[in-house]
Design an enzyme around this catalytic site. Structure first.
Site, PDB file in Angstrom:
ATOM      1  CG  HIS A 141      -2.095  -1.026   0.797  1.00  0.00           C
ATOM      2  ND1 HIS A 141      -2.848  -1.388   1.996  1.00  0.00           N
ATOM      3  CD2 HIS A 141      -3.014  -0.588   0.077  1.00  0.00           C
ATOM      4  CE1 HIS A 141      -3.616  -2.384   1.913  1.00  0.00           C
ATOM      5  NE2 HIS A 141      -4.199  -1.419   0.350  1.00  0.00           N
ATOM      6  CB  CYS A 156      -5.583  -2.621 -14.812  1.00  0.00           C
ATOM      7  SG  CYS A 156      -5.828  -4.360 -13.974  1.00  0.00           S
TER       8      CYS A 156
END
Length: 566
Positions: free
Chosen positions: A200, A497
């Site tokens: 993250h 992506c």
């Protein structure tokens, strides 16, 4: 004594140079700062008296609620991945299991701060054993613990210091909630001892455009307060560089940044091959912001944000409104929407998830239809409603597809609603069976984060395995090559992506492997577009061949750089 980066160079004459895994390119220079200490408390505090335990439990629940509300408030003021991460972290602060475990300890006499810490360690042990995406939540949970303890003790909320001048932040790790709140004008570079290329922290650093290096061995050798640099492309962090050398490099970096900012789409190679440059978004606000830039559409609309931290499933009307915002932001352009990727580290409160020994490989993504088909059906109905009257038909793809049969079943559901069907290629079996899967759908999009993790059998949050979770691994590139060739044979588009699409050098390799659209955080797309505009299609293919023939991730990166230049 100066340490050298893997190429044996110390181009800025620094006193100390250490290296890690490059994540976000660019050069940052400034004083070194570090994250502040987390709250501490008296572990020898006496037991809570029996007649005060109910009050102590209420105090804990109120503190957890206050932390959850603050994080949710920050999420509402954020967009994209930052909003998604903050929402998920707010959900941890409100998690019934964690609150229940702490409350049970308080009922036995444990003071609230100690109960919060002990309950956290129970879940840390569980998450660590589960591994994969669940292990990634350990940092998040400990961050929530520290925020709740600070609330209980009346201390300032822990987090990242706000520097007075643009600075380089070094840390063992950052909680996603901290990373999401960084000011890129003040924290201009990041260096983490832990983490991986698709953690993250790395994802949000890309969204913010902050040069970043993770899994840095020897980071403690960089002294706090010294003037230092982060070279995000080389994966190097240094202290006390030669002033003239670093000044020249910083000036060159600024010129490069100007060229990147001046790039205008559409995406294409130097010899005119069209490569769509698309945006990853999570809601209407992030889509509208992306539409102000140079992206040509949406390559990944993560729909989880509408579902996270909700006690009840969003209504058809609520979902339709959210999806229509994104479709309208890119009216007449390509918009690729991913159906709900829930489960594992993103559980839904209104769905009963099975107790799984390894949730990262369990019931997540499209697999939720086995137990709760109504969730996906409702989402597809809302997407069809959002498409009514729009200028273009949305493309819809399912995550965690592993078989041809799954792709066929999903495509039928999507086509029945008048939408364009596709699937994510995240599971190695889907890459291996790409031609058969593409025969069932109209497009595929490769999610390099999970594809890398599953291919290399390596937890993307493990610093010891950061080299394995690097999308430059030749095994991962070989799977992408299979998918690209299948797309070319069938005349169907293949996109990427995952975070790999944000790396300008790797983007060229992906194009050489047959990828025809690249979707990334909007902040990363101009650098990708600029790099492609100066590279021919044949150079991309030559770089791809060189990377495929390499023995490892670093060697693949070096091989591509030898073909394409720095």
């Amino acid at each position: 004594m100066s340490q050298l980066n893997p190429s044996g160079a110390n181009p800025f004459g620094a006193d100390v140079v250490v290296t890690g895994t490059p994540v976000v390119g660019g050069l940052a220079y400034g004083p070194i700062i570090r994250a502040g200490d987390r709250p501490s408390f008296d572990t020898s505090a006496p037991e809570v008296a029996a007649d005060q335990r109910d009050q102590e439990a209420r105090r804990f629940v109120e503190a957890a609620g206050a932390v959850g509300d603050r994080l949710a408030g920050r999420a509402s003021r954020s967009t994209g991945v930052s909003a998604e991460v903050l929402t998920a972290t707010a959900g941890l602060a409100r998690d019934r299991g964690w609150i229940g475990a702490a409350s049970k300890l308080i009922a036995a006499g444990t003071p609230a701060p100690a109960a919060a810490a002990a309950a956290t360690e129970q879940f840390v042990e569980l998450f660590t054993k589960l591994g994969g995406l669940m292990a990634e939540r350990v940092t998040d949970l400990r961050d929530v613990r520290d925020r709740v303890i600070a609330e209980l003790l009346g201390l300032p909320e822990p987090g990242i210091p706000t520097p007075e001048v643009p600075s380089i932040l070094c840390a063992d790790d950052l909680a996603p909630a901290d990373t999401a709140g960084l000011d890129p004008l003040l924290v201009v570079g990041l260096a983490m001892r832990l983490g991986g290329p698709s953690s993250h922290t790395a994802i949000i650093a890309r969204q913010l455009g902050i040069p970043c290096v993770v899994a840095v061995s020897g980071l403690e050798e960089i002294p706090t307060g010294a003037l230092g640099f982060v070279d995000g492309a080389a994966g190097a962090i240094g202290a006390s560089p030669d002033e003239q050398l670093i000044a020249t490099a910083v000036a060159e970096a600024k010129e490069t940044a100007k060229a990147i900012a001046a790039w205008r789409g559409p995406g294409r190679t130097a010899d005119g091959e069209a490569i769509a440059i698309l945006a990853n978004v999570a809601d209407g606000a992030s889509a509208r912001a992306a539409a102000q830039g140079q992206t040509e559409g949406v390559g990944l609309f993560r729909t989880e944000l509408a579902f996270l931290d909700r006690e009840q499933e969003p209504t058809l009307e609520e979902q339709t409104g959210l999806y229509r915002e994104v479709v309208d932001a890119f009216a007449g352009s390509k918009v690729v929407i991913r159906t709900l990727d829930a489960g594992s580290d993103k559980p839904l409160r209104f769905v009963s998830h099975p107790d799984e020994p390894n949730p990262a490989m369990g019931v997540r993504g499209n697999r939720i239809v086995a137990t709760h088909p109504e969730v996906r059906d409702g989402q597809l109905d809302a997407l069809a409603a959002a498409a009514q009257g729009s200028e273009s038909i949305p493309w819809v793809m399912a995550p965690m597809i592993a078989t041809v049969a799954e792709a066929r079943e999903f495509a039928a559901q999507v086509r029945a609603r008048g939408l364009v069907p596709g699937v994510m290629v995240e599971v190695p079996s889907a890459a291996i069976m790409a031609e058969a899967i593409l025969a069932e759908v109209d497009f595929v999009s490769i999610g390099t984060n999970d594809l890398t993790q599953y291919t290399m059998a390596a937890d993307r949050m493990s610093p010891e395995l950061a080299g394995l979770t690097d999308p430059w691994q030749p095994a991962v590139l070989a799977l992408i090559d299979i998918v690209g060739r299948a797309g070319a044979r069938l005349g169907k588009p293949v996109g990427v992506c995952g975070e790999a699409a944000a790396d300008p050098l790797l983007a060229c390799v992906l194009v050489g492997l047959g990828v025809r659209s690249l979707s990334a955080a909007p902040a990363a797309t101009p650098a990708v577009g600029l790099r492609l505009s100066g590279t021919t299609g044949e150079q991309c293919r030559e770089a791809a061949r060189a990377a495929l023939a390499a023995s490892g991730a670093s060697a693949a990166r070096d091989a591509a750089r030898a073909v394409l230049g720095s």
